[in-house]
Write a protein that holds these residues in place. Sequence first.
Motif, short mmCIF file in Angstrom:
data_model
loop_
_atom_site.label_atom_id
_atom_site.label_comp_id
_atom_site.label_asym_id
_atom_site.label_seq_id
_atom_site.Cartn_x
_atom_site.Cartn_y
_atom_site.Cartn_z
N GLY A 69 0.86 -1.16 0.00
CA GLY A 69 0.00 0.00 0.00
C GLY A 69 0.91 1.22 0.00
O GLY A 69 1.88 1.27 0.76
N ILE A 70 0.62 2.18 -0.86
CA ILE A 70 1.48 3.34 -1.04
C ILE A 70 0.83 4.57 -0.42
O ILE A 70 -0.31 4.89 -0.72
CB ILE A 70 1.73 3.62 -2.54
CG1 ILE A 70 2.29 2.38 -3.25
CG2 ILE A 70 2.64 4.82 -2.72
CD1 ILE A 70 3.69 2.03 -2.90
N ILE A 71 1.58 5.24 0.45
CA ILE A 71 1.12 6.53 0.99
C ILE A 71 1.93 7.62 0.31
O ILE A 71 3.13 7.76 0.55
CB ILE A 71 1.29 6.60 2.52
CG1 ILE A 71 0.42 5.55 3.22
CG2 ILE A 71 0.94 8.00 3.03
CD1 ILE A 71 0.55 5.53 4.73
N GLY A 72 1.25 8.38 -0.53
CA GLY A 72 1.93 9.44 -1.27
C GLY A 72 1.82 9.21 -2.76
O GLY A 72 1.86 8.06 -3.23
N GLN A 126 -5.85 -6.87 2.21
CA GLN A 126 -5.24 -7.09 0.90
C GLN A 126 -3.84 -6.50 0.81
O GLN A 126 -3.18 -6.62 -0.22
CB GLN A 126 -6.13 -6.48 -0.20
CG GLN A 126 -7.56 -6.98 -0.21
CD GLN A 126 -7.64 -8.49 -0.33
OE1 GLN A 126 -6.98 -9.08 -1.19
NE2 GLN A 126 -8.42 -9.11 0.53
N VAL A 127 -3.40 -5.88 1.89
CA VAL A 127 -2.10 -5.21 1.91
C VAL A 127 -1.19 -5.84 2.96
O VAL A 127 -1.60 -6.08 4.09
CB VAL A 127 -2.29 -3.70 2.22
CG1 VAL A 127 -0.95 -3.02 2.45
CG2 VAL A 127 -3.04 -3.02 1.09
N ASP A 128 0.05 -6.13 2.55
CA ASP A 128 1.03 -6.74 3.45
C ASP A 128 2.02 -5.72 4.02
O ASP A 128 2.51 -5.87 5.14
CB ASP A 128 1.85 -7.81 2.72
CG ASP A 128 0.98 -8.85 2.06
OD1 ASP A 128 0.14 -9.45 2.76
OD2 ASP A 128 1.12 -9.08 0.83
N ALA A 129 2.35 -4.71 3.21
CA ALA A 129 3.37 -3.74 3.60
C ALA A 129 2.95 -2.34 3.16
O ALA A 129 2.24 -2.18 2.17
CB ALA A 129 4.72 -4.10 2.99
N ILE A 130 3.44 -1.36 3.89
CA ILE A 130 3.14 0.04 3.58
C ILE A 130 4.45 0.76 3.23
O ILE A 130 5.44 0.66 3.95
CB ILE A 130 2.48 0.75 4.77
CG1 ILE A 130 1.15 0.08 5.13
CG2 ILE A 130 2.27 2.23 4.45
CD1 ILE A 130 0.06 0.19 4.08
#
Length: 328
Positions: free
Chosen positions: A5-8, A63-67
Amino acid sequence: MIRFGIIGTNFITKLMIESGNHLENFQVQAVYSRTEKRAAEFAQKFDVPEIFTSVDNLVESQQVDAIYVASPNSFHAQQAIKAMNNGKHVLCEKPFASNEREVASMIEAAKVNGVMLMEAVKSTLMPSFLSIQENLYKIGKVRRYVGNFCKYSSRYDAYREGTVLNAFNPEFSNGSLMDLGVYGVYPMVVLFGEPDKVQANGIALSSGVDGEGSLLLTYPHMEAVVMHSKISHSHSPSEIQGEEGVLVIPNISEPSDVFIQYNNGEIENLNVSHTYPSMYYEINEFIGLVEQGATQSTVNSHENSLITAQILQEAREQMGISYPADKI
């Protein structure tokens, strides 16, 4: 497959995705932006399945493993800790956080939740940096490290005309030291550890951030000099000066074309071909460690990130630079 998951939605996330796509076990599952329009545009451009306008909803997604945290510096700690408290691994852009206290809190959250946490410093995981480590002994006893990264910011043009963009806004824990100086400090810490003494000076801008500065760091048998600037440019390389020669690093932020010039005039090329984009190597390191069940890198380790944060904070205090995040 590690689902990110992408923040930005800035230029660095674009480079991250383009680099990660070279890995078979890399997938971008979701992207967060404050506005649905921006998130949707980014998702369409990079073929991202899900969009979020809530960080809480993103980090809670099954559904997200890493940020991957690529938001302004002042949001790093809050968002990373929230992700780790939801069992997500975190790759967080440099600088790790606004100050030492926030970095320590991030590291504690990683330990409590048993998840992977790594600062996304690309330079120390690139092949040419590994070549520097392997060949450092050849220059004899090291007497001076010089980390130089001065790059005139295009956003400074707007600043000079009266518009303060994020890059020069203390609300976001920005400034030359945090954005560019870290590129000189972090490799120094990886190579030589924690210095005995930090002395810093710099030019404070009216907005409350530093425009440029220098650090003099003392070790038992050597000294280190770190120069950084967002209001002027430098074409000088970085160096590691030893009693038998000088190891020259043309670009400290993305080490390549590295060589040793010995005292007798001989030159040894240490350059290693970089098959992939510069951010590939940090993503590969991160994913590999997640798959191994590790909680930190041995290179971009928690200790190295904490030491770097301590140096940056001490330097800011000496320059008289403080952020709202320091007062919380």
